[in-house]
Design a protein around this motif. Structure first.
Motif, PDB file in Angstrom:
ATOM      1  N   GLU A 177     132.678  -2.194  -1.044  1.00  0.00           N
ATOM      2  CA  GLU A 177     132.643  -2.744   0.658  1.00  0.00           C
ATOM      3  C   GLU A 177     131.670  -1.798   1.524  1.00  0.00           C
ATOM      4  O   GLU A 177     132.043  -0.648   1.240  1.00  0.00           O
ATOM      5  CB  GLU A 177     133.842  -2.973   1.041  1.00  0.00           C
ATOM      6  CG  GLU A 177     134.593  -3.786   0.247  1.00  0.00           C
ATOM      7  CD  GLU A 177     134.519  -5.324   0.213  1.00  0.00           C
ATOM      8  OE1 GLU A 177     133.716  -5.605   0.981  1.00  0.00           O
ATOM      9  OE2 GLU A 177     135.401  -5.998  -0.549  1.00  0.00           O
ATOM     10  N   ASP A 178     130.776  -2.190   2.170  1.00  0.00           N
ATOM     11  CA  ASP A 178     130.113  -1.604   3.184  1.00  0.00           C
ATOM     12  C   ASP A 178     131.192  -1.081   4.352  1.00  0.00           C
ATOM     13  O   ASP A 178     131.939  -1.935   4.869  1.00  0.00           O
ATOM     14  CB  ASP A 178     129.123  -2.421   3.828  1.00  0.00           C
ATOM     15  CG  ASP A 178     128.091  -1.221   4.589  1.00  0.00           C
ATOM     16  OD1 ASP A 178     126.810  -1.054   4.072  1.00  0.00           O
ATOM     17  OD2 ASP A 178     128.433  -0.859   5.872  1.00  0.00           O
ATOM     18  N   VAL A 179     131.176   0.148   4.585  1.00  0.00           N
ATOM     19  CA  VAL A 179     132.049   0.770   5.661  1.00  0.00           C
ATOM     20  C   VAL A 179     131.917  -0.066   6.889  1.00  0.00           C
ATOM     21  O   VAL A 179     132.815  -0.151   7.837  1.00  0.00           O
ATOM     22  CB  VAL A 179     131.866   2.228   5.582  1.00  0.00           C
ATOM     23  CG1 VAL A 179     130.745   2.907   6.266  1.00  0.00           C
ATOM     24  CG2 VAL A 179     133.268   2.973   6.014  1.00  0.00           C
TER      25      VAL A 179
ATOM     26  N   ASN B 143     117.059  -4.599   0.117  1.00  0.00           N
ATOM     27  CA  ASN B 143     117.116  -3.314  -0.274  1.00  0.00           C
ATOM     28  C   ASN B 143     115.980  -2.448   0.717  1.00  0.00           C
ATOM     29  O   ASN B 143     114.831  -3.128   1.152  1.00  0.00           O
ATOM     30  CB  ASN B 143     116.263  -3.162  -1.595  1.00  0.00           C
ATOM     31  CG  ASN B 143     115.855  -1.530  -1.751  1.00  0.00           C
ATOM     32  OD1 ASN B 143     114.570  -1.349  -1.571  1.00  0.00           O
ATOM     33  ND2 ASN B 143     116.921  -0.621  -1.871  1.00  0.00           N
ATOM     34  N   ASN B 144     116.440  -1.650   1.628  1.00  0.00           N
ATOM     35  CA  ASN B 144     115.874  -0.825   2.485  1.00  0.00           C
ATOM     36  C   ASN B 144     115.038   0.310   1.783  1.00  0.00           C
ATOM     37  O   ASN B 144     115.796   1.044   1.162  1.00  0.00           O
ATOM     38  CB  ASN B 144     116.303  -0.430   3.746  1.00  0.00           C
ATOM     39  CG  ASN B 144     117.173  -1.827   4.553  1.00  0.00           C
ATOM     40  OD1 ASN B 144     116.597  -2.719   4.775  1.00  0.00           O
ATOM     41  ND2 ASN B 144     118.353  -1.617   4.978  1.00  0.00           N
ATOM     42  N   CYS B 145     113.656   0.150   1.976  1.00  0.00           N
ATOM     43  CA  CYS B 145     113.022   1.516   1.060  1.00  0.00           C
ATOM     44  C   CYS B 145     112.178   2.149   2.119  1.00  0.00           C
ATOM     45  O   CYS B 145     111.360   1.786   2.806  1.00  0.00           O
ATOM     46  CB  CYS B 145     112.113   0.742   0.195  1.00  0.00           C
ATOM     47  SG  CYS B 145     111.361   2.094  -0.797  1.00  0.00           S
TER      48      CYS B 145
ATOM     49  N   GLN C 118     116.068   2.556   6.076  1.00  0.00           N
ATOM     50  CA  GLN C 118     117.139   3.055   5.021  1.00  0.00           C
ATOM     51  C   GLN C 118     117.494   4.425   5.573  1.00  0.00           C
ATOM     52  O   GLN C 118     116.806   5.443   6.162  1.00  0.00           O
ATOM     53  CB  GLN C 118     116.463   3.534   3.826  1.00  0.00           C
ATOM     54  CG  GLN C 118     117.041   3.943   2.636  1.00  0.00           C
ATOM     55  CD  GLN C 118     116.523   4.409   1.226  1.00  0.00           C
ATOM     56  OE1 GLN C 118     115.370   4.137   1.172  1.00  0.00           O
ATOM     57  NE2 GLN C 118     117.033   4.730   0.357  1.00  0.00           N
ATOM     58  N   THR C 119     118.934   4.529   5.442  1.00  0.00           N
ATOM     59  CA  THR C 119     119.654   5.709   5.975  1.00  0.00           C
ATOM     60  C   THR C 119     120.432   6.470   5.048  1.00  0.00           C
ATOM     61  O   THR C 119     120.594   7.741   5.212  1.00  0.00           O
ATOM     62  CB  THR C 119     120.617   5.357   6.975  1.00  0.00           C
ATOM     63  OG1 THR C 119     121.565   4.295   6.424  1.00  0.00           O
ATOM     64  CG2 THR C 119     120.024   4.606   8.352  1.00  0.00           C
ATOM     65  N   VAL C 120     120.681   5.967   3.651  1.00  0.00           N
ATOM     66  CA  VAL C 120     121.074   6.789   2.616  1.00  0.00           C
ATOM     67  C   VAL C 120     120.519   6.475   1.536  1.00  0.00           C
ATOM     68  O   VAL C 120     120.014   5.533   1.029  1.00  0.00           O
ATOM     69  CB  VAL C 120     122.765   6.006   2.318  1.00  0.00           C
ATOM     70  CG1 VAL C 120     123.244   6.739   1.207  1.00  0.00           C
ATOM     71  CG2 VAL C 120     123.553   6.011   3.466  1.00  0.00           C
TER      72      VAL C 120
ATOM     73  N   ILE D 192     119.559   4.911  -4.024  1.00  0.00           N
ATOM     74  CA  ILE D 192     119.218   3.366  -3.913  1.00  0.00           C
ATOM     75  C   ILE D 192     120.396   2.417  -3.903  1.00  0.00           C
ATOM     76  O   ILE D 192     121.303   2.674  -4.571  1.00  0.00           O
ATOM     77  CB  ILE D 192     118.186   3.116  -4.720  1.00  0.00           C
ATOM     78  CG1 ILE D 192     117.414   1.599  -4.555  1.00  0.00           C
ATOM     79  CG2 ILE D 192     118.759   3.200  -6.364  1.00  0.00           C
ATOM     80  CD1 ILE D 192     116.376   1.229  -5.576  1.00  0.00           C
ATOM     81  N   HIS D 193     120.352   1.397  -3.165  1.00  0.00           N
ATOM     82  CA  HIS D 193     121.477   0.598  -2.860  1.00  0.00           C
ATOM     83  C   HIS D 193     120.905  -0.814  -2.486  1.00  0.00           C
ATOM     84  O   HIS D 193     120.027  -1.044  -1.757  1.00  0.00           O
ATOM     85  CB  HIS D 193     122.443   1.224  -1.859  1.00  0.00           C
ATOM     86  CG  HIS D 193     121.894   1.281  -0.689  1.00  0.00           C
ATOM     87  ND1 HIS D 193     121.269   2.448  -0.278  1.00  0.00           N
ATOM     88  CD2 HIS D 193     121.723   0.864   0.629  1.00  0.00           C
ATOM     89  CE1 HIS D 193     121.046   2.690   1.026  1.00  0.00           C
ATOM     90  NE2 HIS D 193     121.178   1.627   1.584  1.00  0.00           N
ATOM     91  N   PHE D 194     121.581  -1.770  -2.891  1.00  0.00           N
ATOM     92  CA  PHE D 194     121.188  -3.213  -2.433  1.00  0.00           C
ATOM     93  C   PHE D 194     122.310  -3.773  -1.655  1.00  0.00           C
ATOM     94  O   PHE D 194     123.678  -3.660  -2.321  1.00  0.00           O
ATOM     95  CB  PHE D 194     120.999  -4.259  -3.957  1.00  0.00           C
ATOM     96  CG  PHE D 194     119.815  -3.462  -4.326  1.00  0.00           C
ATOM     97  CD1 PHE D 194     119.733  -2.439  -5.346  1.00  0.00           C
ATOM     98  CD2 PHE D 194     118.387  -4.342  -4.485  1.00  0.00           C
ATOM     99  CE1 PHE D 194     118.636  -2.026  -6.027  1.00  0.00           C
ATOM    100  CE2 PHE D 194     117.393  -3.896  -5.055  1.00  0.00           C
ATOM    101  CZ  PHE D 194     117.255  -2.796  -5.851  1.00  0.00           C
ATOM    102  N   HIS D 195     122.202  -4.373  -0.717  1.00  0.00           N
ATOM    103  CA  HIS D 195     123.123  -5.204   0.188  1.00  0.00           C
ATOM    104  C   HIS D 195     123.458  -6.464  -0.142  1.00  0.00           C
ATOM    105  O   HIS D 195     122.072  -7.173  -0.458  1.00  0.00           O
ATOM    106  CB  HIS D 195     122.645  -4.982   1.809  1.00  0.00           C
ATOM    107  CG  HIS D 195     122.343  -3.616   2.349  1.00  0.00           C
ATOM    108  ND1 HIS D 195     123.358  -3.044   3.256  1.00  0.00           N
ATOM    109  CD2 HIS D 195     121.342  -2.641   2.324  1.00  0.00           C
ATOM    110  CE1 HIS D 195     122.707  -1.988   3.731  1.00  0.00           C
ATOM    111  NE2 HIS D 195     121.473  -1.866   3.032  1.00  0.00           N
ATOM    112  N   LEU D 196     124.559  -7.022  -0.317  1.00  0.00           N
ATOM    113  CA  LEU D 196     124.809  -8.292  -0.739  1.00  0.00           C
ATOM    114  C   LEU D 196     125.352  -8.609   0.653  1.00  0.00           C
ATOM    115  O   LEU D 196     126.613  -8.296   1.058  1.00  0.00           O
ATOM    116  CB  LEU D 196     125.663  -8.368  -1.955  1.00  0.00           C
ATOM    117  CG  LEU D 196     126.251  -9.863  -2.012  1.00  0.00           C
ATOM    118  CD1 LEU D 196     125.208 -10.930  -2.208  1.00  0.00           C
ATOM    119  CD2 LEU D 196     127.237  -9.924  -3.179  1.00  0.00           C
TER     120      LEU D 196
END
Ligand code: 5GP
Ligand code: ZN
Length: 114
Positions: free
Chosen positions: A29-31, A86-88, A94-96, A99-103
């Motif tokens: 879960e995103d914080v 995905n923010n690249c 992109q802040t982190v 690599i991560h994909f938001h759902l």
């Protein structure tokens, strides 16, 4: 990788609400959720951005999408609709840099994104 917050989540060095895990990837879960459903799906391997992928890394992408679909079904948003983001790199927001994909789902989405 030391000092990477998502590597620390992978290694259980910091707590997170893990939704799914296998040998390749973790979803949690995103914080700071931006929608009723906001999961992050990441490879366990530390890759900073999509632009850093090497040839051997591309197999991660279908795996991530499979996990996203599974979570969307479990969370009851598969039929209503959802977004994978995905923010690249910096201009995308992109802040982190693991690599991560938001759902994202559970509310009406808007287009174009900000
Ligand atoms: P980005 O802006 O890089 O695409 O997205 C980073 C996301 O990671 C943000 O949505 C942010 O809320 C989330 N995030 C940052 N730090 C943590 C953390 O320690 N735990 C969790 N669960 N999410 C985090
Ligand atoms: Zn990392």
């Amino acid at each position: 990788m030391r000092d990477c917050i998502f590597c620390k989540i992978v290694n259980k060095q910091i707590p997170s609400k893990i939704i799914y895990e296998d040998e390749i990837a973790v979803a949690f879960e995103d914080v700071n959720p931006q929608a009723p459903v906001h999961a992050l799906i990441i490879p366990k391997k530390h890759i900073p951005t999509l632009a850093d992928f090497s040839e051997e890394d591309y197999g991660i992408i279908p795996h991530i999408f499979k996990i996203a679909n599974r979570i969307a079904k479990e969370k009851g948003i598969a039929e209503r609709g959802y977004r994978i983001v995905n923010n690249c790199n910096a201009e995308s927001g992109q802040t982190v840099f693991h690599i991560h994909f938001h759902l994202l789902g559970g509310r009406q989405m808007h287009w174009p994104p900000g």
